[in-house]
Design a protein around this motif. Structure first.
Motif, short mmCIF file in Angstrom:
data_model
loop_
_atom_site.label_atom_id
_atom_site.label_comp_id
_atom_site.label_asym_id
_atom_site.label_seq_id
_atom_site.Cartn_x
_atom_site.Cartn_y
_atom_site.Cartn_z
N VAL A 54 0.89 -1.23 -0.03
CA VAL A 54 -0.12 -0.10 -0.04
C VAL A 54 0.96 0.94 -0.04
O VAL A 54 1.84 1.60 1.01
N SER A 55 0.56 2.20 -0.79
CA SER A 55 1.33 3.24 -0.96
C SER A 55 0.81 4.38 -0.27
O SER A 55 1.64 5.40 0.10
N GLY A 56 -0.60 4.64 -0.16
CA GLY A 56 -1.12 5.64 0.44
C GLY A 56 -2.46 5.52 0.25
O GLY A 56 -3.28 4.52 0.01
N PHE A 57 -3.34 6.65 0.90
CA PHE A 57 -4.85 6.59 0.87
C PHE A 57 -5.36 7.64 0.45
O PHE A 57 -4.94 8.59 0.76
N PHE A 58 -6.40 7.51 -0.47
CA PHE A 58 -7.16 8.61 -1.06
C PHE A 58 -8.36 8.98 0.04
O PHE A 58 -8.87 8.14 0.59
N PHE A 59 -8.49 10.35 0.27
CA PHE A 59 -9.50 10.71 1.31
C PHE A 59 -10.33 11.84 0.79
O PHE A 59 -9.68 13.07 0.07
N ALA A 101 -13.78 3.56 -5.89
CA ALA A 101 -13.37 2.32 -5.70
C ALA A 101 -12.10 2.33 -6.16
O ALA A 101 -11.57 2.92 -7.18
N ALA A 102 -11.19 1.29 -5.92
CA ALA A 102 -9.79 1.18 -6.41
C ALA A 102 -9.65 -0.36 -6.45
O ALA A 102 -10.16 -1.24 -5.83
N SER A 103 -8.68 -0.83 -7.41
CA SER A 103 -8.47 -2.19 -7.64
C SER A 103 -7.25 -2.24 -8.45
O SER A 103 -7.10 -1.61 -9.51
N ASN A 104 -6.30 -2.75 -7.72
CA ASN A 104 -4.79 -3.09 -8.36
C ASN A 104 -4.27 -1.85 -9.14
O ASN A 104 -3.65 -1.94 -10.32
N GLY A 105 -4.34 -0.74 -8.44
CA GLY A 105 -3.60 0.25 -8.89
C GLY A 105 -4.58 1.13 -9.82
O GLY A 105 -4.28 2.45 -10.22
N LEU A 106 -5.70 0.79 -10.16
CA LEU A 106 -6.55 1.75 -10.80
C LEU A 106 -7.74 2.16 -9.97
O LEU A 106 -7.97 1.71 -8.82
N ILE A 107 -8.14 3.54 -10.38
CA ILE A 107 -9.34 4.15 -9.46
C ILE A 107 -10.49 4.29 -10.37
O ILE A 107 -10.48 4.69 -11.52
N CYS A 108 -11.64 4.18 -9.74
CA CYS A 108 -12.97 4.50 -10.24
C CYS A 108 -13.62 5.72 -9.80
O CYS A 108 -13.57 5.80 -8.28
N CYS A 109 -14.10 6.62 -10.27
CA CYS A 109 -14.65 7.84 -9.87
C CYS A 109 -15.92 8.36 -10.87
O CYS A 109 -15.81 7.89 -11.94
N ARG A 110 -16.42 9.02 -10.38
CA ARG A 110 -17.52 9.77 -11.07
C ARG A 110 -17.64 11.15 -10.94
O ARG A 110 -16.94 11.83 -10.07
N SER A 111 -18.05 12.14 -12.04
CA SER A 111 -18.10 13.40 -11.88
C SER A 111 -19.10 13.85 -10.69
O SER A 111 -19.87 13.14 -10.21
N CYS A 112 -18.53 14.93 -10.07
CA CYS A 112 -19.35 15.57 -9.23
C CYS A 112 -20.66 15.95 -9.81
O CYS A 112 -20.63 16.32 -10.93
N ASP A 323 -12.72 6.13 14.56
CA ASP A 323 -13.34 5.61 13.35
C ASP A 323 -12.22 4.91 12.53
O ASP A 323 -11.31 5.39 11.93
N PRO A 324 -12.58 3.52 12.23
CA PRO A 324 -11.57 2.79 11.17
C PRO A 324 -12.20 3.17 9.97
O PRO A 324 -13.35 2.96 9.40
N LEU A 325 -11.25 3.81 8.95
CA LEU A 325 -11.34 4.17 7.90
C LEU A 325 -11.39 3.62 6.71
O LEU A 325 -11.99 3.38 5.71
N ALA A 326 -10.07 2.64 6.59
CA ALA A 326 -9.64 1.82 5.47
C ALA A 326 -8.99 0.81 6.13
O ALA A 326 -8.06 1.08 6.96
N PHE A 327 -9.01 -0.40 5.48
CA PHE A 327 -8.01 -1.36 5.87
C PHE A 327 -7.50 -2.26 4.57
O PHE A 327 -8.42 -2.69 3.66
N LYS A 328 -6.29 -2.33 4.57
CA LYS A 328 -5.74 -2.99 3.45
C LYS A 328 -4.40 -3.78 3.82
O LYS A 328 -3.51 -3.14 4.47
N ASP A 329 -4.06 -5.22 3.62
CA ASP A 329 -3.02 -5.68 3.96
C ASP A 329 -2.38 -5.46 5.21
O ASP A 329 -1.08 -5.18 5.21
N GLY A 330 -3.08 -5.57 6.20
CA GLY A 330 -2.59 -5.50 7.69
C GLY A 330 -2.22 -4.14 8.00
O GLY A 330 -1.95 -3.85 9.28
N VAL A 369 -12.78 6.92 2.00
CA VAL A 369 -11.40 6.63 2.02
C VAL A 369 -10.81 5.26 1.31
O VAL A 369 -11.47 4.17 1.42
N LEU A 370 -10.02 5.41 0.07
CA LEU A 370 -9.68 4.21 -0.45
C LEU A 370 -8.23 3.96 -0.26
O LEU A 370 -7.36 4.71 -0.73
N PRO A 371 -7.65 2.61 0.18
CA PRO A 371 -6.30 2.44 0.06
C PRO A 371 -5.88 2.31 -1.52
O PRO A 371 -6.58 1.78 -2.13
N TYR A 372 -4.55 2.81 -1.47
CA TYR A 372 -4.05 2.84 -2.97
C TYR A 372 -2.66 2.00 -3.21
O TYR A 372 -1.92 2.43 -2.40
#
Length: 384
Positions: A54-59, A101-112, A323-330, A369-372
């Motif tokens: 995990v390199s970081g988290f989008f917030f 959403a996020a998956s294997n380095g890709l991010i899914c988002c929508r227009s505001c 408040d637990p915001l996101a969990f990934k790989d420990g 919050v998305l792990p990335y």
């Protein structure tokens, strides 16, 4: 493409593929040959086989009492030594977005929804590439999930993914159900799945977790909504402990580690980490437990009196102290009062990353919050 100057020598490829993605992005500037190699899909497939931490988290902030979108998105790096929270990582997108959403380095988002023609984006922030998907019936209350497995459909041939839109239908009889629309990058089209899932609860924290080709969403009713993309079957998985079993109101989130769904729970009893073993029987195994007093003693320089403060939350409208915001790989990204921490389950240590003031004035109220994990995966133009 020009033949690579060391294509016949596997040693440089083997050595470079072991390097972190962030390092490789910098090495692209060394020479044209290195740029060609690191951008080559065959090299990327080899590099993807190495575990990407995990390199970081989008917030992203959300308003508490209105449905307007907040465009600003922060990126919190995991390794904060000398690093700062970044606010421009997604500025290559043509408009303000909501990340979903996020998956294997890709991010899914929508227009505001200030946009006159909302669309969906699938993008790779590491190489600033994107695909724009038309959205036939935009609805800001729908949730999106992204399924991308670079080994199921080899990424050296093409980058294939699927986006699932979950729509909740309510009736006057207080019954509700979820339906699923599926976008395939192979066909460039949407289709409605025949599957529906009756559920009287709402999706909670509004993000989908993808594990292979199975998607999960946490609900606010002690259940996890599951959707199997291959079989197009949905299921409601009961959480390991019901909220009614606690004296105070617990906080929770879901995440992925080692290819399995995990459930994080914080209550007056302590911090618990559960792993799903059998979704048909809603069978969970307790993987980790630590009492809050022990957690405080081991991190006394960072937190204090957390057991009493967690136990004092007795109504839903009270803001939780933890408040637990996101969990990934420990790794667990967690808010404690007005600060953001990273909790390492393996070492039981906490690391302070930033304060909420850096993330914005509305960062307290159920943020997205998305792990990335950084990735070199390329994206082609949109189909159709």
């Amino acid at each position: 493409m020009k033949e690579l100057w060391f294509a016949s020598n596997e040693i440089p490829i083997d050595v470079l593929s072991r390097l972190p993605t962030k390092t490789l992005l910098g090495l692209k500037c060394v020479s044209k040959e290195w740029h060609h190699l690191i951008s080559d899909r065959s090299f990327i497939r080899v590099q993807l086989k190495k575990t990407q931490p995990v390199s970081g988290f989008f917030f992203q902030q959300r308003f508490q009492w209105c449905n307007d979108d907040i465009e600003s998105i922060s990126y919190i790096p995991v390794k904060m030594e000398g690093a700062r929270v970044q606010s421009t990582v997604l500025n290559f997108l043509p408009e303000g977005v909501v990340i979903l959403a996020a998956s294997n380095g890709l991010i899914c988002c929508r227009s505001c929804f200030s946009s006159p023609h909302p669309v969906i984006y699938v993008c790779n922030p590491s190489n600033k590439e994107l695909v724009c998907l038309q959205w036939p019936t935009p609805n800001k209350h729908d949730s999106l999930a992204l399924a991308f497995d670079p080994f199921r459909d080899p990424v050296d041939v093409s980058t294939n993914f699927e986006v699932v839109r979950v729509h909740q239908t309510l009736t006057g009889m207080e019954d509700s159900w979820f339906s699923f629309d599926i976008y395939s990058s192979k066909t460039g089209t949407w289709r409605r799945s025949k599957e529906i899932c009756q559920c009287d609860h709402n999706l909670f924290k509004n993000k989908g977790i993808s594990i292979g080709w199975v998607l999960y969403w946490l609900t606010d009713g002690d259940q996890v909504l599951m959707f199997d993309l291959e079989e197009e079957l949905s299921w409601l998985v009961r959480v390991p402990i019901l909220a009614t079993e606690f004296n105070s109101i617990p906080e929770m989130c879901i995440g992925e580690s080692e290819g399995q769904l995990h459930y994080v729970l914080i209550s007056e009893d302590g911090l618990q980490l559960w792993v799903l073993e059998d979704y048909l029987e809603s069978k969970w195994a307790l993987k980790y437990f630590i009492a809050l007093n022990d957690m405080e003693e081991e991190n006394s320089e960072l937190v204090c009196n957390i057991q009493q403060r967690v136990a004092s939350r007795m109504t839903i409208d009270m803001i939780p102290w933890m408040d637990p915001l996101a969990f990934k790989d420990g790794l667990l990204l967690i808010r404690v009062s007005a600060k953001i921490f990273l909790y390492y389950f393996e070492t039981r240590k906490m690391e302070e990353l930033c304060s909420l003031s850096v993330l914005g004035s509305n960062s307290m109220f159920s943020p997205i919050v998305l792990p990335y994990s950084m990735s070199l995966v390329p994206l082609g133009p949109a189909i159709g």
